[in-house]
Design a protein around this motif. Structure first.
Motif, PDB file in Angstrom:
ATOM      1  N   GLY A  56      80.919  81.675  17.303  1.00 30.98           N
ATOM      2  CA  GLY A  56      82.277  81.472  16.867  1.00 30.98           C
ATOM      3  C   GLY A  56      83.153  80.666  17.969  1.00 30.98           C
ATOM      4  O   GLY A  56      84.274  80.871  18.208  1.00 30.98           O
ATOM      5  N   GLN A  57      82.357  80.239  19.070  1.00 33.30           N
ATOM      6  CA  GLN A  57      82.979  79.905  20.356  1.00 33.30           C
ATOM      7  C   GLN A  57      83.025  78.260  20.608  1.00 33.30           C
ATOM      8  O   GLN A  57      82.548  77.686  19.641  1.00 33.30           O
ATOM      9  CB  GLN A  57      82.262  80.397  21.660  1.00 33.30           C
ATOM     10  CG  GLN A  57      82.289  81.969  21.693  1.00 33.30           C
ATOM     11  CD  GLN A  57      81.400  82.378  22.836  1.00 33.30           C
ATOM     12  OE1 GLN A  57      80.491  81.607  23.433  1.00 33.30           O
ATOM     13  NE2 GLN A  57      81.470  83.682  23.430  1.00 33.30           N
ATOM     14  N   LYS A  58      84.031  77.788  21.416  1.00 33.08           N
ATOM     15  CA  LYS A  58      84.194  76.316  21.396  1.00 33.08           C
ATOM     16  C   LYS A  58      82.895  75.920  22.127  1.00 33.08           C
ATOM     17  O   LYS A  58      82.434  76.187  23.076  1.00 33.08           O
ATOM     18  CB  LYS A  58      85.349  76.215  22.298  1.00 33.08           C
ATOM     19  CG  LYS A  58      85.940  74.959  22.508  1.00 33.08           C
ATOM     20  CD  LYS A  58      87.185  74.818  23.371  1.00 33.08           C
ATOM     21  CE  LYS A  58      87.721  73.599  23.521  1.00 33.08           C
ATOM     22  NZ  LYS A  58      87.141  72.237  23.151  1.00 33.08           N
ATOM     23  N   LEU A  59      82.604  74.452  21.648  1.00 32.68           N
ATOM     24  CA  LEU A  59      81.559  73.764  21.852  1.00 32.68           C
ATOM     25  C   LEU A  59      82.001  73.018  23.193  1.00 32.68           C
ATOM     26  O   LEU A  59      83.311  72.512  23.249  1.00 32.68           O
ATOM     27  CB  LEU A  59      81.167  72.956  20.596  1.00 32.68           C
ATOM     28  CG  LEU A  59      80.486  73.628  19.496  1.00 32.68           C
ATOM     29  CD1 LEU A  59      79.997  72.726  18.572  1.00 32.68           C
ATOM     30  CD2 LEU A  59      79.708  74.503  19.937  1.00 32.68           C
ATOM     31  N   PRO A  60      80.938  72.686  23.881  1.00 32.97           N
ATOM     32  CA  PRO A  60      81.489  71.655  25.064  1.00 32.97           C
ATOM     33  C   PRO A  60      81.430  70.223  24.856  1.00 32.97           C
ATOM     34  O   PRO A  60      81.948  69.268  25.717  1.00 32.97           O
ATOM     35  CB  PRO A  60      80.375  72.013  26.242  1.00 32.97           C
ATOM     36  CG  PRO A  60      79.105  72.481  25.375  1.00 32.97           C
ATOM     37  CD  PRO A  60      79.741  73.098  24.221  1.00 32.97           C
ATOM     38  N   LYS A 115      83.092  65.638  15.927  1.00 34.45           N
ATOM     39  CA  LYS A 115      83.719  64.689  15.072  1.00 34.45           C
ATOM     40  C   LYS A 115      83.238  63.466  15.247  1.00 34.45           C
ATOM     41  O   LYS A 115      83.551  62.805  16.461  1.00 34.45           O
ATOM     42  CB  LYS A 115      85.298  65.029  14.872  1.00 34.45           C
ATOM     43  CG  LYS A 115      85.758  64.047  13.727  1.00 34.45           C
ATOM     44  CD  LYS A 115      87.315  64.201  13.729  1.00 34.45           C
ATOM     45  CE  LYS A 115      88.290  63.330  13.064  1.00 34.45           C
ATOM     46  NZ  LYS A 115      87.288  62.478  11.908  1.00 34.45           N
ATOM     47  N   ASP A 150      82.704  67.333  21.467  1.00 37.00           N
ATOM     48  CA  ASP A 150      83.427  67.053  20.030  1.00 37.00           C
ATOM     49  C   ASP A 150      82.453  66.689  19.090  1.00 37.00           C
ATOM     50  O   ASP A 150      81.941  65.370  19.245  1.00 37.00           O
ATOM     51  CB  ASP A 150      84.779  66.132  20.233  1.00 37.00           C
ATOM     52  CG  ASP A 150      85.575  66.052  19.161  1.00 37.00           C
ATOM     53  OD1 ASP A 150      85.160  66.442  17.997  1.00 37.00           O
ATOM     54  OD2 ASP A 150      86.444  65.233  19.153  1.00 37.00           O
ATOM     55  N   LEU A 195      79.439  70.146  10.752  1.00 33.42           N
ATOM     56  CA  LEU A 195      80.710  70.201  11.554  1.00 33.42           C
ATOM     57  C   LEU A 195      81.105  69.239  12.152  1.00 33.42           C
ATOM     58  O   LEU A 195      81.979  69.038  12.727  1.00 33.42           O
ATOM     59  CB  LEU A 195      80.238  71.316  12.849  1.00 33.42           C
ATOM     60  CG  LEU A 195      79.872  72.848  12.606  1.00 33.42           C
ATOM     61  CD1 LEU A 195      79.443  73.690  13.676  1.00 33.42           C
ATOM     62  CD2 LEU A 195      81.299  73.469  11.905  1.00 33.42           C
ATOM     63  N   LEU A 247      76.562  79.215  20.636  1.00 33.92           N
ATOM     64  CA  LEU A 247      77.925  78.902  20.403  1.00 33.92           C
ATOM     65  C   LEU A 247      78.683  79.016  19.287  1.00 33.92           C
ATOM     66  O   LEU A 247      79.664  79.737  18.936  1.00 33.92           O
ATOM     67  CB  LEU A 247      78.451  77.977  21.102  1.00 33.92           C
ATOM     68  CG  LEU A 247      78.202  78.003  22.843  1.00 33.92           C
ATOM     69  CD1 LEU A 247      78.562  76.698  23.469  1.00 33.92           C
ATOM     70  CD2 LEU A 247      78.988  79.232  23.396  1.00 33.92           C
ATOM     71  N   ILE A 248      78.069  78.273  18.236  1.00 36.42           N
ATOM     72  CA  ILE A 248      78.430  78.169  16.909  1.00 36.42           C
ATOM     73  C   ILE A 248      78.514  79.473  16.364  1.00 36.42           C
ATOM     74  O   ILE A 248      79.284  79.971  15.465  1.00 36.42           O
ATOM     75  CB  ILE A 248      77.784  77.045  16.061  1.00 36.42           C
ATOM     76  CG1 ILE A 248      78.121  75.589  16.733  1.00 36.42           C
ATOM     77  CG2 ILE A 248      77.916  77.229  14.606  1.00 36.42           C
ATOM     78  CD1 ILE A 248      77.052  74.626  16.155  1.00 36.42           C
TER      79      ILE A 248
END
Length: 177
Positions: free
Chosen positions: A51-55, A59, A57, A98, A47-48
């Motif tokens: 460039g797609q959103k990860l399931p 951070k 977070d 990330l 996914l990274i």
């Protein structure tokens, strides 16, 4: 020999919390962390790359490299011991860059992972291998949040209380191995 610290730390791990730790510290983690192994890491990495959103977070996240056994009646999870961390080494530097701040596993890590730990003010914890039944007693809840088709390798969010780990790699370049 230098005295090692015994620390109780609430999750999430921030850069400031990671920087307060040094190799050899005994840490008891309380809060939420993710569980993910090889197959889930590969899917996150794919996914990274797209460039797609990860399931999840990333951070200030903590990822525990563990494949649980089925839960016994009345328990949130079965045996919950760490798996060999080196299998995630090709993905870990990217995840740390990330925002991931802590990894829990067992065994040695590559130079690239250790450099990413330093660069991102992160930490690598070791959990005790072979103690999965004992470690599971520190897990108060477990929920699959992504990739349910992977079974034991699905991404879970777990809540832990006083989960025992040892700092094996710190953001000052210290490394127990």
């Amino acid at each position: 020999m230098e005295n090692k610290m015994e620390i109780h730390m609430d999750l999430p791990i921030t850069a400031e919390k990671a920087s307060s730790l040094k190799i050899g510290d005994f840490v008891y983690l309380t809060g939420e962390m993710y569980v993910a192994r090889d197959a889930a890491h590969k899917r996150l990495f794919d996914l990274i790359e797209k460039g797609q959103k990860l399931p999840i977070d990333l951070k200030d996240s903590t990822i525990y490299y563990m494949g649980p056994s089925p839960a016994r009646e009345g328990r949130p999870i079965g045996s919950a011991g760490p798996t060999t961390a080196s299998r995630m080494d090709k993905y870990a530097p990217t995840l740390l860059d990330l925002g991931e701040k802590a990894m829990v596993g067992k065994g040695k890590r590559t130079k690239e992972v250790l450099e990413a730990v330093v660069r991102n003010h992160a930490v690598y914890f070791a959990a005790i291998g072979g103690a999965g039944a004992l470690l599971s007693k520190c897990i108060t809840s477990s929920k699959i949040i992504a990739y349910e088709d992977l079974g034991a390798e699905a991404i879970r969010k777990i809540t832990v209380k006083d989960f025992p780990v040892i700092v094996v790699a710190d953001d000052k370049g210290g490394y127990l191995y």
